[in-house]
Design an enzyme around this catalytic site. Structure first.
Site, PDB file in Angstrom:
ATOM      1  CG  ASN A  10      -1.530   1.121   1.459  1.00 42.18           C
ATOM      2  OD1 ASN A  10      -2.382   2.386   0.248  1.00 42.18           O
ATOM      3  ND2 ASN A  10      -2.574   1.467   2.390  1.00 42.18           N
ATOM      4  CE  LYS A  12      -0.571   3.468   5.180  1.00 44.64           C
ATOM      5  NZ  LYS A  12      -0.343   2.590   6.206  1.00 44.64           N
ATOM      6  CG  HIS A  96      -5.840   0.728   5.273  1.00 46.17           C
ATOM      7  ND1 HIS A  96      -5.269   2.313   6.302  1.00 46.17           N
ATOM      8  CD2 HIS A  96      -4.600   0.550   4.659  1.00 46.17           C
ATOM      9  CE1 HIS A  96      -4.579   2.168   6.627  1.00 46.17           C
ATOM     10  NE2 HIS A  96      -3.414   0.735   5.828  1.00 46.17           N
ATOM     11  CD  GLU A  98      -3.290   5.002   6.814  1.00 49.53           C
ATOM     12  OE1 GLU A  98      -2.254   5.449   7.329  1.00 49.53           O
ATOM     13  OE2 GLU A  98      -3.456   5.453   5.649  1.00 49.53           O
ATOM     14  CD  GLU A 168      -5.642  -2.108   8.508  1.00 53.60           C
ATOM     15  OE1 GLU A 168      -4.808  -2.029   8.223  1.00 53.60           O
ATOM     16  OE2 GLU A 168      -6.613  -1.357   8.513  1.00 53.60           O
ATOM     17  N   GLY A 174       2.493   2.185  11.322  1.00 49.10           N
ATOM     18  CA  GLY A 174       3.223   4.140  11.371  1.00 49.10           C
ATOM     19  C   GLY A 174       4.411   4.070  12.836  1.00 49.10           C
ATOM     20  CB  SER A 214       5.375  -1.491  12.235  1.00 52.79           C
ATOM     21  OG  SER A 214       4.418  -0.207  12.440  1.00 52.79           O
TER      22      SER A 214
END
Length: 252
Positions: A10, A12, A96, A98, A168, A174, A214
């Site tokens: 991904n 992003k 996702h 985010e 996730e 991150g 990560s």
């Protein structure tokens, strides 16, 4: 059941027209020979055509980072499932963390997007996972169960056979923190058992469940040696062709 690992990168909101093509070429050069693992990349929407041109004829899949729950219409800025398939995409990320956090996407919206992706012939990678406060409060399984049950509600076993799940843990995205292999396996096993109760043991056994949080070359092998971890949804490390290839090699 033998599930072929999938390593999904991904990107992003990173790269541009030139660097996306360069990264795609490097991914192709470094992973094109791999046969024991599936590889897919997820560039930003405007850069998908450039990446597809580089990867044309290869086994590397390309997908969108999101899609609209609507088929078409007056939805400025949205990207439809058929737009993605018309370009040549085979995958799409759905739900996702985010998107859930910054765009307030609900489990119900995720369900609509999953259906739209399947109707268009895309393979949806449905993302689920808990925040740090939820893990600390002992709510991991309750949160993940709701995301899975609502996000996949109404699917037939045949439809579910085309779906990939990505676990996730939001607290490990991150942040440099990674779930231990045992923590990852515990949730992956929970998800697989939940899928068995919803769709039957055969579908559950065949469903690929990726780990995302990560993932790096240094921890990929141990994470993906777990019984129910079938690959990885890679974020930052996917922006390095060398690092991404190392993760893919550790999955094979």
């Amino acid at each position: 059941m033998d599930r072929k690992p999938l390593i999904a990168g991904n990107w992003k909101m990173n790269t541009d027209a030139a660097s996306s093509a360069a990264l795609a070429r490097e991914v192709l050069q470094r992973t094109g020979r791999l046969r024991s693992v599936d590889v897919a990349v997820f560039p930003p929407f405007p850069l998908i055509p450039a990446v597809l041109r580089v990867l044309d004829g290869s086994a590397i899949g390309v997908g969108g980072q999101d899609l609209s729950a609507e088929a078409e219409g007056a939805f400025t800025g949205e990207v439809s499932a058929t737009m993605l398939t018309s370009l040549g995409c085979g995958y799409v990320l759905v739900g996702h963390s985010e998107r859930r956090e910054y765009h307030l996407e609900s489990d119900e919206l995720v369900r609509r997007k999953v259906g739209r992706a399947l109707d268009a012939g895309l393979v949806p990678i449905v993302c689920v996972g808990e925040k740090l406060a939820e893990r600390d409060a002992g709510e991991t399984f309750a949160r993940v169960e709701r995301q899975v049950r609502v996000g996949l509600d109404g699917l037939t076993a045949a439809q579910m056979a085309r779906v990939v799940i990505a676990y996730e843990p939001v607290w490990a995205i991150g942040t440099g923190r990674t779930a231990t292999p045992a923590q990852a396996e515990e949730v992956h096993e929970f998800i697989r058992n939940l899928l068995a109760s919803m769709f039957g043991s055969d579908v559950a056994a065949a469903t690929r469940i990726l780990y995302g949080g990560s993932v790096k070359p240094g921890n990929a092998r141990e994470l993906m040696s777990q019984k129910d971890v079938d690959g990885a949804l890679v974020g930052g490390a996917s922006l390095s062709g060398e690092g991404f290839a190392a993760i893919a090699e550790n999955a094979g």
